[in-house]
Enzyme design. Structure first.
Site, PDB file in Angstrom:
ATOM      1  CB  ALA A 157     -94.849  43.492  -9.486  1.00 12.00           C
ATOM      2  CG  HIS A 158     -91.337  46.603  -7.957  1.00 15.29           C
ATOM      3  ND1 HIS A 158     -90.781  47.726  -8.498  1.00 15.29           N
ATOM      4  CD2 HIS A 158     -92.666  46.813  -7.980  1.00 15.29           C
ATOM      5  CE1 HIS A 158     -91.725  48.573  -8.814  1.00 15.29           C
ATOM      6  NE2 HIS A 158     -92.868  48.052  -8.514  1.00 15.29           N
ATOM      7  CG  ASN A 159     -90.857  46.638  -3.433  1.00 16.11           C
ATOM      8  OD1 ASN A 159     -89.701  46.276  -3.624  1.00 16.11           O
ATOM      9  ND2 ASN A 159     -91.223  47.897  -3.585  1.00 16.11           N
TER      10      ASN A 159
END
Lengths: 310, 310, 310
Positions: free
Chosen positions: A235-237
Site C-alpha cells: 500500500a501507499h507510503n
C-alpha cells in the site's frame, strides 16, 4: 509432449565455465553432454544430477542415480562402484549454488532486449538502455532504468521510478492510487489525494499480478535487491529495505516500514504503520498488529513472538 | 531523480479556492507559492504544511516546520516566534479535510476524457459521456455510465452495468463467471450456469487486479459510493450496500449480503451466504463464519464478537 | 437498465431437449415460454422456477411462485390449487441438476471460436483446433490444446502445455518463474533457475487474475478436471490431482502434492512440500503446516484435524 530445454551442453563447456569453482573431477567426461538438470528423483542418463549438501544418504544417491554426471561435495567418495558405472563426479563446495549457476548460464532462456510494437509509453516517460518491454505493457509518465525486464500486460502509472536490472512479471500494476478515504459525517467517503511517487530501487524482482501503490503525500519505496512474489499488495507510503523476501499474497498496509533482510512468509497481513526490524521473519498466514523487533520470528493470528535469531 | 508535482501554486489562489473554509489568516501571504503538500516530516520551504487536529504538540510542529505556510486549526497560536519566522497560518476547522481538498484540486492530475485507440468494445456495448478508457481496456456486451474512468488493461465481460462517476483501476476483471460447480457421483464437476448480471452503482471506486464475478441466477450488486481496494475477490450473487470500505485482498464468497457503511479490514475472508449488518467492522485477517449484527466489530479466525459501536 | 438473457425459449423445446430426464409433466405447456431461470425468490411470470430437493416447504414454494412453469421432484403434489393457477410442473429426479442443464444449453452465451486480431503468439507456439483466444492474449513458446477458451488479457509464458477443453479467465498469468532465491552470506539473493514446465491437463478451468508458476527443475502439474477460482497463487513444482476444487485466493506454496477430489476453501494457505490426501477438505482461511491424510477435514491457523469423512 514437447520437451523443454532440449539444448545439449557439453560437460567440458560447463567445466570451463565453472573454472575455479571446481575442486576436482573424477571419471572421464570428454564427449559427455547433458540436456537437462535433474530434480531430486527424475534424473535420466543425460541429466546433470546433483546432491544437496544437506542430504544424509549422499553416497547412495550418487550410486543409484541414472545420470552419468553428478555435482557433489567432498563427502561423496568416488567408490569402485561409481567407477564401474563410468560416472563422472564434479566436486564443488556447494552443489546447490553451482547447479543454480549452471542452470542460469546454460538453460535459462536469454531474453532479447527489445520493445514490443504494442507497448504504449507516455510521451513524457524516460526509458533506459537495454530494456525488454513485452507485449501490451503500458507505461505512464514514469522513469525506467537500464537493463529492466517488464513482461507483457504490466501496467505502470505515472510517477513511478524504476532503477536498473529490475524484473517485473505479467499483470503487475505499479503506481495506482493508494486506498485513502475519509468517512464524512453523512457516511460519504472523500478521497485523500494520492500524489507521492513509487520508487523501486536496483535489482528488485516482482512477480505476477502484484500491486504496489504510489505514496499519498510521501513516497512508497522498495529497496535494492528486494524480491516480491505473485499477488502481493503493497500500500501507499510503505518503505521496504534491501534484500527483503516477500512471498506470495502478502498484504502490507499503508505506511509500514520493513527493514533489510526481512522474510515474510505467504499470505501474511501487516497492519498499517507497523515497523518490522532488520532480519525479522513473519510466519505464514500471520496477522501482524504490533511492531516486530529485529531478528525475531513472529507467527499466528494475531502474530506473537515465537523465537529470536541466535 | 525527477520530482513529481513541481507545479507552482500561489497561496492567493488557494485562499480564493477555499473561500468560506478559511476562518482567518495570519502573516503575509502575498507572492508566496507552494509546489508540494508536506507529509508529517518532509516539509520544505515551499511545501504546504498542515497539522492534523489529532496531534498533541501542534504548537511545536508549527514552530519547527520548514514550511512557510501551514494549515492549522484554532488551537495553534500565532506566537511572536511564528511571526518572526514570517510564517503564514491559514486557520480552518479540519486541516486534514482541507488539505485533501487542496490536493485534489491543485495536485491530482486531471485525466483528459478520451478513449484510447487500443480499446476493444463489443458492438452491443453502451458507453456513456465523458469517459476515460485507458489502453487495452476490453469491454464486452455491457453498459458504462457517464464520467467513468477505466484505467488500462481492465477487462469487462458481458452483462456488466456500471453507473456514473465510477473509477476502475488496472488489471481488474469484472463480470467473469462465478465459481459454481456441482460434484457428481463419479467425482466429476459440472458447472452451474452463471447468467446473472454484475451491477456497479454510481461513485464506486475499485482498485487494481480485483475480481468481481457476475451473478449465477440473480445479480451481483455493488452499492453506491462503495470503495474496493486491490486484489479483492467478490463472488457471484454478493450484494454490497452503500459507502462500504473493502480494503486489500478481501475475499467475499458467494451470496453474502454486506449492509451500508461496513468496514472490512485487509485480508479478511467472509464465508458464503453471510449477512453483515450496517456499520459493522470486520478485523484484519478475520475469517467470518457467522452473521455479524449491525454496529459490531468481529475479529479472529474464526471471527468472534469484539466490541459494539456506541 | 438493460435486461440480460431476454431470449424467449419455448417449454416444448426444453422438454424435447430434456428427453428422458423428464419423469412426467402436469399442466398445459403448449405455447408457454420462458425468458429467464429464477433464483429462489425472484421468479416472474415468464421465469422458469425450480425447487431444490433439499428444501422443506416445497409445496408452499410451488403454490406461491409467480412463475407459470416449475421444475420439481416427485415430493411436490399437483394439487387443485396448482391446477387452478394453470401452473405447469415438470417432474425430474434432481431439479438443481436439470436447471443447470437447461441454463447451460439455452442461456449461456456460446462463444464463437476465433482468434482476436490483437492476440500475440510466439512463432514456436502450437495452437489446437476450435480455440477462442480473446483480445490481447499473449502466448509464448507453449502448446494450447483443442477447444480451449482463453479470455482477454491472459498471459502465457514459455513452456506451458495446456490440454483440451480448458477455460482460462482474464488476467491470469501462467508459467512465470517460480519464486526461488538463495540468500548468500552477504545477504544478497541469488535466483535458482526456473526451467521446468507448467502442464495443465484436459477440462481444467481457471478463474481470473490467478497465477500458476512453471516448475524449477521439475514440472508444475494441474490434473484433469480441476477447477481453480480467482486470485489463486500456485507455486513451482506443485502437483494437483483430478477434480480438485481450489476456491478463491488460495495460496499453494512450492512442491506441494494435492491428491484427487480435494476441496480447498477460500483464502487457505498451504506450506511448501505439504501432502494433502485424496478427498481431504481444507477449511476457509486455514494455514496448513502439516500433511493432511485422505478424507480428513482440517481447519484453523495453524490447521488442525476437525473431522473425518464417513
Amino acid at each position: 509432449m514437447k520437451e523443454v530445454n532440449m539444448k545439449k551442453v557439453k560437460i567440458e563447456e560447463i567445466i570451463r565455465f565453472l573454472s575455479e569453482d571446481v575442486q576436482r573431477i573424477e571419471g572421464k567426461y570428454e564427449n559427455l553432454w547433458i540436456n537437462k538438470i535433474a530434480s531430486y528423483c527424475n534424473a535420466k542418463k543425460n541429466s546433470l544430477d546433483w546432491i544437496n549438501h544437506t542430504k544424509n544418504n549422499k553416497q547412495i544417491i550418487a550410486e543409484s542415480s541414472n545420470a552419468k554426471v553428478l555435482i557433489v561435495d567432498d563427502s561423496v567418495k568416488y567408490t569402485e562402484l561409481l567407477k564401474d558405472q563410468n560416472k563422472v563426479l564434479i566436486y564443488v563446495e556447494n552443489p546447490r549454488r553451482i547447479v543454480a549457476k549452471i542452470g542460469n548460464e546454460f538453460f535459462v532462456k536469454k531474453l532479447e532486449k527489445s520493445i514490443h510494437f504494442s507497448v504504449i509509453i507516455d510521451s513524457k516517460a524516460t526509458i533506459g538502455q537495454d530494456v525488454y518491454l513485452g507485449p501490451n505493457v503500458i507505461i505512464g509518465d514514469s522513469i525506467i532504468g537500464d537493463n529492466v525486464i517488464i513482461y507483457g500486460n504490466v501496467t505502470i502509472y505515472d510517477c513511478v521510478e524504476i532503477g536498473n536490472n529490475v524484473v517485473i512479471n505479467s499483470g503487475t500494476v505499479l503506481g495506482a492510487d493508494g486506498f485513502g478515504y475519509e468517512r464524512e459525517e453523512n457516511n460519504g467517503l472523500v478521497k485523500f489525494p494520492q500524489i507521492g511517487r513509487l520508487i523501486i530501487k536496483d535489482n528488485v524482482e516482482i512477480g505476477a499480478n502484484s500491486c504496489i501503490d504510489r505514496g499519498a503525500l510521501e513516497d512508497t519505496i522498495i529497496g535494492e535487491g528486494t524480491k516480491i512474489n505473485n499477488l502481493c499488495h503493497i500500500a501507499h507510503n510503505v518503505k521496504i529495505g534491501k534484500n527483503v523476501l516477500i512471498t506470495g499474497q502478502i498484504n502490507i498496509s499503508g505506511s509500514c516500514i520493513i527493514e533489510d533482510d526481512v522474510l515474510i512468509s505467504p499470505n501474511a497481513t501487516i497492519r498499517d504503520h507497523i515497523y518490522i526490524g532488520k532480519g525479522a521473519h513473519i510466519g505464514m498466514g500471520s496477522v501482524v498488529t504490533k511492531n516486530v523487533p529485529a531478528g525475531e520470528t513472529w507467527i499466528g493470528n494475531p502474530a506473537k513472538f515465537y523465537k529470536k535469531k541466535k
